[in-house]
Design a protein around this motif. Structure first.
Motif, short mmCIF file in Angstrom:
data_model
loop_
_atom_site.label_atom_id
_atom_site.label_comp_id
_atom_site.label_asym_id
_atom_site.label_seq_id
_atom_site.Cartn_x
_atom_site.Cartn_y
_atom_site.Cartn_z
N GLY A 19 0.86 -1.19 0.00
CA GLY A 19 0.00 0.00 0.00
C GLY A 19 0.90 1.23 0.00
N GLY A 45 -2.57 -1.39 -3.97
CA GLY A 45 -3.95 -1.53 -3.46
C GLY A 45 -4.03 -1.03 -2.02
N ARG A 49 -7.11 2.72 -1.88
CA ARG A 49 -8.12 2.58 -2.95
C ARG A 49 -9.46 3.17 -2.52
N ARG A 162 -5.47 6.98 -5.24
CA ARG A 162 -5.25 5.91 -6.22
C ARG A 162 -4.11 6.29 -7.17
N ARG A 166 -0.46 4.45 -7.60
CA ARG A 166 0.07 4.02 -8.91
C ARG A 166 1.44 4.63 -9.17
N GLU A 316 -19.72 4.71 -7.51
CA GLU A 316 -19.00 3.67 -6.78
C GLU A 316 -19.34 3.74 -5.29
N GLY A 320 -13.40 0.23 3.16
CA GLY A 320 -12.00 -0.14 3.42
C GLY A 320 -11.74 -0.18 4.91
#
Ligand code: GLY
Length: 393
Positions: A19, A45, A49, A162, A166, A316, A320
């Protein structure tokens, strides 16, 4: 009987968890010249996220967290240079917006709460300005007409977690970090020292130093001796994502926060048109179900704050797990087991604390002392205090 490890690969530093906290630790360690590896089945992830990505040490200030505030501010101060360096190293945008935050009150109770928060912020020397309701609506015209006042904090910003994750994967790859795309199942210990991990396919990844940075899962790795097991627990957060139409002026220009009937709420408008609405805070173990009740409450409260949101597509819903520690502050540094370090327990502040965590962990991993601001967050603060010996009467 389990089969013996199939092979052994050695690095200076092995980070368990890919992460943002594990990745920034690996990136910074690799930049200091350490041969570094990350073990994670899906790097990039984790909780990032789901996270909204507020960089909000001032509006997210909590009573009793003044020591944490110093670390939060140290990280917020690093953000502009950190974001620029990461973008430069990877060519990736991070959605970093220096947009400021407005925290508003909807009724007399919220107003009293916000006034108290303002007084506390001022006692801490933080920059925050009280605005009457009409001034809040002048800044953010889509706010409900009933808004009773608010705090304008121009120094609380946002980033897209996010995109941050990345970019950190790419930065790690470019810095030579090796990825073991598998699950770490067991810590290996030899001669009272952590020596690496065994992954699900039976491979042993050996290392001089092992960093447990697996968020809320950090306490679940087998083989970690009980006395150094990270005391982290999962704290569930449900979050919604909506889309603001590009054809119109954005619904909100900056992050808007509120406490609605005692529930903290935030709306984070991104430059790409996404509007993140969060978040619940639930102590329900490992449950990550998105519930009708969670979504209903977030939408109900967000609608009270910004009535126009009900027109937006809901794109969405996600839940989490924040890694909470006993004092809800991070654990950064060495444990009592030589060779085993922790970078976990960031709770609500993982995204904000990413830059300072990378710097602190790299310093410790290269044999340096943590900076003064990070010393209170040593994992050793939770070492068991020996029971008092009984005195003869
Ligand atoms: N920092 C926002 C949250 O944890 O919900």
């Amino acid at each position: 009987m389990s089969s013996p490890p199939s092979s052994s690969r050695t690095s200076d530093v092995l980070v368990v968890g890919g992460g943002i906290i594990g990745l920034v630790t690996a990136w910074r360690a690799a930049l200091r010249g350490l041969a570094t590896a990350v073990v994670d089945p899906a790097p990039g992830g984790g909780a990032a996220r789901v996270a909204a990505g507020m960089l909000a040490p001032v509006t997210e200030l909590h009573y009793g967290e003044r020591t944490l505030l110093a670390l939060d501010l140290a990280s917020a101060e690093r953000y502009p240079a950190f974001a620029a360096e990461l973008s430069e190293a990877t060519g990736h945008g991070l959605g970093y917006r220096r947009c400021g935050t407005l925290a508003v009150a909807l009724d007399a109770d919220d107003r009293a709460h916000l006034r108290e928060l303002h007084a506390f912020q001022e006692r801490c020397g933080l920059e925050s300005t009280w605005l009457p309701g009409r001034e809040c609506r002048r800044l953010e015209p889509m706010l409900a007409p009933g808004v009773r006042g608010g705090l304008r904090v121009d120094g609380d910003h946002q980033i897209d977690p996010r995109r941050l994750a990345r970019a950190l994967v790419v930065a790690c790859e470019r810095a030579g970090v090796v990825f073991h795309r598998d699950e770490a199942v067991r810590l290996t210990v030899a001669g009272e020292r952590a020596t690496g991990v065994v992954t699900a396919d039976g491979t042993e990844a050996a290392a001089g130093q092992v960093v447990l940075a697996a968020g809320s899962l950090s306490g679940r790795l087998a083989g970690v001796p009980e006395e150094v097991r990270p005391p982290v627990r999962p704290v569930k957060g449900q979050v919604l994502r909506l889309t603001m139409p590009r054809a119109h002026a954005p619904l909100l220009g900056r992050t808007v926060r509120a406490v609605v009937r005692g529930n903290p709420l935030y709306l984070v408008p991104r430059e790409n048109g996404e509007l993140v609405v969060g978040a619940t805070s639930e102590e329900l173990g490992w449950d990550t179900t998105v519930t009708a009740g969670g979504v209903y409450e977030l939408l109900r409260d967000a609608h009270e704050l910004v009535p126009g949101i009900t027109e937006l597509p809901l794109t969405e819903t996600l839940a989490g797990l924040r890694p909470g520690s006993p004092d809800n502050a991070p654990l950064l540094g060495a444990t009592a087991l030589p060779g085993l370090l922790l970078a976990t327990g960031h709770h609500r502040n993982g995204v904000l604390l990413t830059p300072v965590t990378g710097d602190v962990m790299a310093e410790i991993l290269t044999g340096g002392e943590p900076p003064a601001v990070a010393r209170p967050f040593t994992p050793r603060r939770f070492d068991a205090v020996p029971a008092p010996t009984e005195q003869p009467v």
